[in-house]
Scaffold this active site. Structure first.
Site, PDB file in Angstrom:
ATOM      1  N   CYS A 151       0.833  -0.972  -0.050  1.00  0.00           N
ATOM      2  CA  CYS A 151       0.380   0.154  -0.224  1.00  0.00           C
ATOM      3  C   CYS A 151       1.049   1.309  -0.286  1.00  0.00           C
ATOM      4  CB  CYS A 151      -1.261   0.219   1.198  1.00  0.00           C
ATOM      5  SG  CYS A 151      -2.573   1.068   0.911  1.00  0.00           S
ATOM      6  N   HIS A 186      -3.941  -5.042   0.363  1.00  0.00           N
ATOM      7  CA  HIS A 186      -2.767  -5.419   1.668  1.00  0.00           C
ATOM      8  C   HIS A 186      -2.447  -7.404   1.678  1.00  0.00           C
ATOM      9  CE1 HIS A 186      -2.206  -2.040   4.198  1.00  0.00           C
ATOM     10  NE2 HIS A 186      -3.806  -1.476   3.227  1.00  0.00           N
ATOM     11  N   GLU A 197      -1.701  -9.117   3.066  1.00  0.00           N
ATOM     12  CA  GLU A 197      -1.599  -9.437   4.968  1.00  0.00           C
ATOM     13  C   GLU A 197      -2.944  -9.784   5.177  1.00  0.00           C
ATOM     14  OE1 GLU A 197      -0.881  -6.302   4.132  1.00  0.00           O
ATOM     15  OE2 GLU A 197      -1.141  -5.257   5.625  1.00  0.00           O
TER      16      GLU A 197
HETATM   17  N1  GLN Z   1      -1.800   6.181   3.009  1.00  0.00           N
HETATM   18  C1  GLN Z   1      -1.517   6.262   1.699  1.00  0.00           C
HETATM   19  C2  GLN Z   1      -3.452   5.789   1.184  1.00  0.00           C
HETATM   20  O1  GLN Z   1      -4.416   6.627   1.434  1.00  0.00           O
HETATM   21  C3  GLN Z   1      -1.746   4.673   2.180  1.00  0.00           C
HETATM   22  C4  GLN Z   1      -2.284   3.425   3.025  1.00  0.00           C
HETATM   23  C5  GLN Z   1      -2.158   2.852   3.497  1.00  0.00           C
HETATM   24  O2  GLN Z   1      -1.406   1.587   3.091  1.00  0.00           O
HETATM   25  N2  GLN Z   1      -3.344   1.676   4.038  1.00  0.00           N
HETATM   26  O3  GLN Z   1      -3.657   5.631   0.100  1.00  0.00           O
END
Ligand code: GLN
Length: 669
Positions: free
Chosen positions: A507, A639, A641
């Site tokens: 992410c 993600h 995970e």
């Molecule tokens: N802050 C970034 C976004 O909102 C990444 C978010 C995250 O890593 N969950 O896109």
């Protein structure tokens, strides 16, 4: 006379049918056959006409639960929080799963937040995201992993959610002019919520498709968060007390997780904290059926007798859940103490419909079931690794809001016991992949901001942090929010890219990788994310942009959340690892890679191998460097995970650990 014998024969035939049904019922489970319902033994509530006084919706739900013979197991906690209630509850789910039952779970969080989405990870631990985009407590992740199901947002119930629903009903006039009160209105709403979710089919977990719904669950595990006696949990405790009344004793039982510390010289197991917490529980009208005693060592016979005498819990139902080498041993430890058979007896399931006799050991042998055999393999693979792999997780660990910040690890990792050490999601996903590749995992938690000079914390870059990073076999840059540590993450990625260190970005980690490539390969010096810099030159410096459908003012539930499909390019590393063209993975973000820069980046060697087509356009999901250019350089906007399972590690984590293992082996050779 003739008449009476006739009825006697009918009754006997009836009993024999019931008995044989229940016996086949048990064995057919292990052969995948489905069960039918059992409405033969009338419930306490039905016999006493108790249900008639319930509001119609609750009455319908109670009746449906009784008709379906659905059972509820409530797990409560005493003495202190963080002693492993979640793992205990999930492990009980594993026992039912191993016996062939369909199991679902509900986590009650008595806080006022509607969901965990707006909560700081330093306060509450990380947020878990479900397929439907629900942002929940991490325990839901435990349930999904242990039960191998995909749950929904309603499986996490908070005071905020319940009050919101009651107030909404009050506003539309549902309560017909009545004074709306905690009892009965809130307590009824809680019972309705539990029964509704308990009866909703859960999907089998699948990473490659939206799995099909199955039949309704037969058992629902309800975990009450916090510690009994907390002010916030009172309405839930009262609702659970009423629920047992409404469903009848044989359909709902309580497992109370408590602490038995060892203290003094000579060391002695202390029962007083548990005695007090059971007393408190009873004063609220709940009676524990099983005591799950946490402690460092197995309970001694004298401790069991004492606990049993003071709490009126039968000796056999006082369980020793002492520290073990890894969490996969918890269900095995429960089976050794026959908890699965006792649960069946207590809930009059399968062959145990007639009564309780906890002293008869080993009635149901499930140690040979597929689930338990797999579970044993998992437990052994953690304990018997063939080599060690060190992974750096470069993130943000110090809570700047806390003046006395001493924490250099994620909050959950500070309490290092077998039950809770594993809470951090990255650690879990890495552990699953390490188990599958027969490696012992050591994680170096590196504070990102310590890797750059004149960083945003005003500290100098820390040479020890760099030395730790250099010595690792591989590196993960996880997701996150906020600018702090961003430059350290970008520096880490540059280092990994240039030195060939295996790297997985998640992410924000993928966004940082794109920014790094723009800056250091394309030469766009000021490239950054719109999340952290507002004056970026459009379609040049804004490597990461705000997503069109986002909401900048309302924080709760407004991100791009939940499972979406990613299409993987043929010939890519990600496609090879997943073994499928289309995969479903879970998201939680507001920003995305700017599609306008993609052609230039691709020309310069950064491959965009995973994409998704949302209503608003094409989204970049997976980037990588070719296997010829780098041993493992992969990053994802989703993600991975969230969908990693002990039996089924996430392919991207697996790829990282496989590459690390191969490079360790080549170094040794
Ligand atoms: N802050 C970034 C976004 O909102 C990444 C978010 C995250 O890593 N969950 O896109």
């Amino acid at each position: 006379m003739m008449f009476y014998s006739y009825w006697l024969i009918i009754c006997l035939a009836y009993i024999v049918t019931v008995h044989s049904f229940s016996t086949t019922h048990r064995y057919s489970r292990h052969h995948g056959a489905t069960s039918s319902t059992n409405t033969i033994i009338p419930s306490w509530s039905r016999r006493h006409g108790h249900l008639a006084s319930l509001p119609p919706t609750l009455e319908t739900l109670v009746t449906d639960t009784l008709d379906s013979d659905r059972k509820i197991v409530v797990v409560t906690g005493g003495v202190l929080s963080g002693i492993g209630k979640g793992v205990t509850a999930s492990s009980i789910g594993v026992l039912f799963r191993a016996m062939g039952y369909r199991v679902t779970a509900i986590k009650i969080d008595p806080y006022l937040n509607v969901d965990a989405g707006t909560m700081s990870p330093f306060e509450h631990g990380e947020v878990f995201v479900l397929d439907d985009g629900g942002e929940t407590d991490l325990d839901l992740g435990n349930y999904e992993r242990f039960l191998s199901v995909s749950l929904t947002r309603d499986s996490n119930l908070s005071t905020g959610k319940i009050y919101q629903s009651v107030i909404e009903r009050e506003r539309v006039g549902d309560y017909l002019g009545k004074t709306v009160q905690v009892v009965p209105h809130v307590s009824d709403a809680i019972q309705e919520w539990i029964l509704r979710v308990a009866g909703r089919p859960v999907s089998r977990f699948s990473r490659t498709s939206s799995a099909n719904d199955e039949k309704p669950p037969e058992v629902c595990i309800v975990e009450l968060g916090g510690t009994l006696g907390d002010i916030e949990s009172m309405p839930f405790v009262e609702a659970l007390r009423q629920l047992q009344e409404n469903l009848g004793y044989k359909n709902l039982c309580f497992c109370h997780v408590s602490l038995v510390p060892t203290m003094g010289s000579p060391p002695e197991q202390k029962t007083k904290p548990t005695q007090h917490s059971v007393k408190q529980m009873m004063s609220m009208g709940l009676r524990p059926d099983f005591l799950c005693c946490r402690g460092s060592l197995p309970l001694e016979d004298g401790t069991v007798s004492k606990l049993s005498m003071f709490t009126s819990v039968p000796k056999g139902a006082v369980l020793s859940l002492h520290d073990v080498s890894n969490i996969y041993r918890v269900p095995l430890m429960m089976i050794e103490q026959n908890l699965h058979s006792m649960l069946l007896q207590r809930l009059r399931m399968g062959p145990f419909q007639k009564g309780i006799n906890y002293s008869v050991a080993g009635q149901t042998d499930i140690s040979d079931s597929v689930v338990i055999r797999d579970w044993k393999k998992l437990a052994d693979s953690v304990d018997e690794p063939e080599s060690e792999c060190v992974i750096a997780v470069v993130g943000k660990y110090i809570d700047q809001g806390d003046a006395s910040f001493t924490a250099i690890l994620p909050r959950n990792l500070l309490t290092l016991s077998d039950f809770v050490s594993d809470l951090c999601l990255q650690a879990k996903a890495l552990t699953h992949a390490a188990m599958a590749t027969k490696q012992r995992l050591r994680i170096e938690w590196i504070e990102a901001s310590s890797l750059v000079p004149n960083n945003d914390d005003g500290q100098n870059s820390n040479t020890t942090s760099w030395a730790r990073l250099e010595q690792c076999d591989g590196c993960v840059v996880p997701g996150g929010f906020g600018a702090r540590g961003m430059e350290g993450k970008i520096a880490t990625i540059k280092f990994c890219r240039e030195t060939g260190k295996p790297f997985l970005g998640i992410c924000l980690g993928m966004q940082a990788a794109v920014i790094e490539y723009c800056r250091n390969v394309l030469g766009i010096e000021n490239a950054h994310s719109a999340e952290f810099e507002s004056n970026l030159v459009k379609d040049e410096e804004d490597a990461v942009v705000f997503m069109p459908e986002g909401d900048r003012t309302r924080m709760g539930g407004t991100m791009r959340l939940g499972a979406r499909e990613t299409i993987l390019k043929d010939g890519s590393t990600a496609r090879r690892l997943y073994g499928k063209e289309k995969v479903m993975e879970r998201h939680r973000h507001r920003y995305e890679v700017n599609p306008a820069l993609v052609p230039r980046l691709e020309e310069a060697g950064l491959q965009f191998v995973g994409r998704n087509t949302d209503a608003s356009g094409e989204r970049m999901e997976v980037i990588e460097l070719s296997e010829a250019a780098h041993p493992y350089f992969v990053a994802a906007q989703f993600h991975p995970e969230f969908t990693s399972r002990p039996e089924l590690p996430n392919p991207l984590f697996l790829g990282l650990l496989q590459t690390c293992r191969a490079s360790i082996a080549s170094k040794i050779a």
